[in-house]
Design an enzyme around this catalytic site. Structure first.
Site, mmCIF file in Angstrom:
data_model
loop_
_atom_site.group_PDB
_atom_site.id
_atom_site.type_symbol
_atom_site.label_atom_id
_atom_site.label_comp_id
_atom_site.label_asym_id
_atom_site.label_seq_id
_atom_site.Cartn_x
_atom_site.Cartn_y
_atom_site.Cartn_z
ATOM 1 C CE1 TYR A 82 -3.984 -2.034 0.203
ATOM 2 C CE2 TYR A 82 -2.604 -3.399 1.606
ATOM 3 C CZ TYR A 82 -3.737 -3.234 0.831
ATOM 4 O OH TYR A 82 -4.617 -4.280 0.670
ATOM 5 C CB SER A 83 0.734 4.383 -2.010
ATOM 6 O OG SER A 83 0.813 3.739 -3.247
ATOM 7 C CB CYS A 283 0.001 7.166 -8.135
ATOM 8 S SG CYS A 283 0.007 5.811 -6.943
ATOM 9 C CD GLU A 323 4.469 2.774 -6.351
ATOM 10 O OE1 GLU A 323 5.667 2.457 -6.456
ATOM 11 O OE2 GLU A 323 3.969 3.256 -5.326
ATOM 12 C CE1 TYR A 325 -3.760 0.733 -6.430
ATOM 13 C CE2 TYR A 325 -1.664 1.903 -6.520
ATOM 14 C CZ TYR A 325 -2.984 1.840 -6.107
ATOM 15 O OH TYR A 325 -3.520 2.867 -5.361
HETATM 16 P P1 FAD Z 1 -6.983 -10.188 -3.042
HETATM 17 O O1 FAD Z 1 -7.718 -11.067 -2.121
HETATM 18 O O2 FAD Z 1 -5.506 -10.350 -3.153
HETATM 19 O O3 FAD Z 1 -7.641 -10.283 -4.450
HETATM 20 C C1 FAD Z 1 -7.005 -9.758 -5.586
HETATM 21 C C2 FAD Z 1 -7.227 -10.715 -6.711
HETATM 22 O O4 FAD Z 1 -8.618 -10.755 -7.018
HETATM 23 C C3 FAD Z 1 -6.561 -10.292 -8.015
HETATM 24 O O5 FAD Z 1 -5.238 -10.703 -8.050
HETATM 25 C C4 FAD Z 1 -7.424 -10.989 -9.030
HETATM 26 O O6 FAD Z 1 -7.022 -12.323 -9.150
HETATM 27 C C5 FAD Z 1 -8.796 -10.979 -8.399
HETATM 28 N N1 FAD Z 1 -9.615 -9.893 -8.941
HETATM 29 C C6 FAD Z 1 -9.551 -8.579 -8.631
HETATM 30 N N2 FAD Z 1 -10.484 -7.883 -9.299
HETATM 31 C C7 FAD Z 1 -11.146 -8.784 -10.066
HETATM 32 C C8 FAD Z 1 -12.208 -8.678 -10.990
HETATM 33 N N3 FAD Z 1 -12.784 -7.495 -11.248
HETATM 34 N N4 FAD Z 1 -12.625 -9.795 -11.588
HETATM 35 C C9 FAD Z 1 -12.054 -10.996 -11.339
HETATM 36 N N5 FAD Z 1 -11.041 -11.157 -10.460
HETATM 37 C C10 FAD Z 1 -10.591 -10.069 -9.843
HETATM 38 N N6 FAD Z 1 -4.464 -0.491 -2.969
HETATM 39 C C11 FAD Z 1 -5.102 0.473 -2.270
HETATM 40 O O7 FAD Z 1 -6.297 0.335 -1.963
HETATM 41 N N7 FAD Z 1 -4.436 1.608 -1.874
HETATM 42 C C12 FAD Z 1 -3.136 1.824 -2.168
HETATM 43 O O8 FAD Z 1 -2.565 2.871 -1.804
HETATM 44 C C13 FAD Z 1 -2.445 0.820 -2.899
HETATM 45 N N8 FAD Z 1 -1.145 0.969 -3.191
HETATM 46 C C14 FAD Z 1 -0.504 0.004 -3.908
HETATM 47 C C15 FAD Z 1 0.841 0.206 -4.201
HETATM 48 C C16 FAD Z 1 1.529 -0.739 -4.919
HETATM 49 C C17 FAD Z 1 2.977 -0.513 -5.259
HETATM 50 C C18 FAD Z 1 0.856 -1.922 -5.354
HETATM 51 C C19 FAD Z 1 1.591 -2.970 -6.143
HETATM 52 C C20 FAD Z 1 -0.460 -2.122 -5.039
HETATM 53 C C21 FAD Z 1 -1.171 -1.170 -4.296
HETATM 54 N N9 FAD Z 1 -2.503 -1.353 -3.950
HETATM 55 C C22 FAD Z 1 -3.157 -0.365 -3.274
HETATM 56 C C23 FAD Z 1 -3.235 -2.620 -4.253
HETATM 57 C C24 FAD Z 1 -3.080 -3.579 -3.051
HETATM 58 O O9 FAD Z 1 -1.732 -4.011 -2.956
HETATM 59 C C25 FAD Z 1 -3.929 -4.844 -3.172
HETATM 60 O O10 FAD Z 1 -3.663 -5.454 -4.404
HETATM 61 C C26 FAD Z 1 -5.429 -4.590 -3.054
HETATM 62 O O11 FAD Z 1 -5.749 -4.029 -1.787
HETATM 63 C C27 FAD Z 1 -6.203 -5.925 -3.194
HETATM 64 O O12 FAD Z 1 -5.724 -6.800 -2.241
HETATM 65 P P2 FAD Z 1 -6.731 -7.827 -1.504
HETATM 66 O O13 FAD Z 1 -5.907 -8.696 -0.614
HETATM 67 O O14 FAD Z 1 -7.849 -7.089 -0.901
HETATM 68 O O15 FAD Z 1 -7.291 -8.644 -2.726
#
Ligand code: FAD
Ligand code: A2P
Length: 325
Positions: A82-83, A283, A323, A325
């Protein structure tokens, strides 16, 4: 093109102070909803206490969060990045906190049509004040601000992509205002005279900052009051442009996206981008990059400039930062 040193010297940049095997265990001290009534989805502003360890960070870096529990194979969940949304001094201006801006991931499963919630973003959404949180990092050297207080900073954000820009804007405008007011920063400087952990004071920003922010609806404008207050207080130094996709239309009658705003202001942006002390930061959603390139490519072409070459040189000079994602 002059090579502008964009980043702090790399040995000054804190990286991976805490790794997944031995994360820092912080505490949640606030978890607030940022989406107003009638807005779409849930985005939280979370602040964690980090006073008990060595975690420190710079604006533009990210931290990892390891959610509680195990995955479908019974293994501990992996970290999500997370940023960071706060300045190095934190929202409480005492160097003891870090803040995030997190959208709860929610989507319909493509086969079953069931609603699926993301693991880590749901864990953070539901976090209570006083709960422990496992943190790794910080990581990232791509999105650091230049040291030059006279730099121009163009910021292009969609949704939670605002997080690093909140940190930049707070550092540019709020910390210095506090310093002038004889506040916490002066106290920090005084404390340092007595040998406490040193904190870097303000940025003394003198340049121009322009934020173009894409969001679906007005209640989805994250940090709206604060952004608009900054614009009122610093009209010559801070420009704020919204692309409200589901309320405004682009010239072709479709949803107003950030790239359409870039196209509308392309002449001004192109002029600014060509200054050696201008840094552009993108971003949020990956999907915006192509449209931004297209808009800037068209305006550069009017001057006979190949955008892809120009952008490559800006990246080399540390003036083009992405950046997504
Ligand atoms: P997970 O349980 O990991 O689910 C994600 C997975 O669900 C995906 O990989 C995909 O397989 C599936 N999926 C997602 N959408 C769909 C769809 N529409 N249809 C079908 N499948 C789908 N997030 C923020 O909210 N704020 C930030 O500031 C932020 N900063 C980031 C900075 C960086 C450098 C990076 C790489 C990511 C950032 N993210 C940010 C995103 C964050 O890291 C997570 O990916 C996000 O919160 C989702 O994680 P989760 O565990 O809730 O979802
Ligand atoms: P929309 O969802 O109306 O199509 P949030 O993270 O709060 O949902 O905000 C993301 C913003 O980025 C929304 O306004 C969303 O519009 C917009 N968006 C979605 N896809 C793109 C894209 N490919 N390029 C630019 N903006 C996009």
């Amino acid at each position: 093109m002059t090579q502008v040193k964009a980043k702090a010297k790399s040995d000054d940049i804190p990286v991976n102070i805490y790794r997944p095997k031995n994360p820092y265990v912080g505490k949640c001290i606030s978890n607030e909803e940022l989406v107003g009534e009638g807005g779409i989805g849930t985005v939280r502003h979370l602040t964690f206490d980090i006073s008990g360890g060595d975690l420190r960070y710079l604006e533009g870096q990210s931290i990892g969060v390891i959610p509680e529990g195990t995955d479908e194979n019974g293994k501990p969940h992996k970290l999500r990045l997370y940023s960071i949304g706060s300045t190095r001094h934190g929202d409480h201006c005492n160097g003891k906190t870090v803040s995030l801006c997190v959208r709860q991931l929610e989507y319909k499963h493509p086969e079953t049509n069931e609603t699926v919630y993301g693991v880590c973003s749901t864990y953070l959404r539901n976090m209570q004040v006083g709960d422990d949180v496992k943190i790794t990092g910080p990581v990232g050297k791509e999105m650091l601000l230049p040291d030059d207080p006279n730099a121009n900073i163009i910021m292009l954000a969609t949704g939670t992509g605002i997080a690093p820009f909140r940190a930049y804007l707070w550092r540019m405008f709020k910390e210095d205002a506090n310093l002038k007011g004889g506040s916490w920063l002066q106290k920090i400087v005084r404390k340092n005279a007595f040998g406490e952990k040193p904190l870097n004071p303000g940025y003394h920003f003198q340049g121009f900052a322009w934020l173009i922010f894409g969001i679906p609806t007005t209640p989805n404008i994250l940090y709206k009051e604060e952004l608009e207050e900054l614009q009122r207080n610093y009209p010559d130094q801070f420009r704020l442009t919204y692309a409200i996709s589901r309320e405004q239309q682009n010239s072709e009658g479709g949803r107003m996206y950030i790239q359409h705003r870039v196209a509308e202001h392309a002449d001004e942006l192109w002029k600014l981008i060509q200054k050696d002390n201008t840094h552009t930061y993108i971003c949020g959603l990956k999907g915006m990059e192509g449209g931004i390139d297209e808009a800037l490519g068209a305006v550069a072409a009017k001057d006979g400039v190949d955008w892809a070459d120009y952008q490559r040189n800006m990246k080399k000079a540390g003036r083009w930062h992405v950046e997504t994602y």
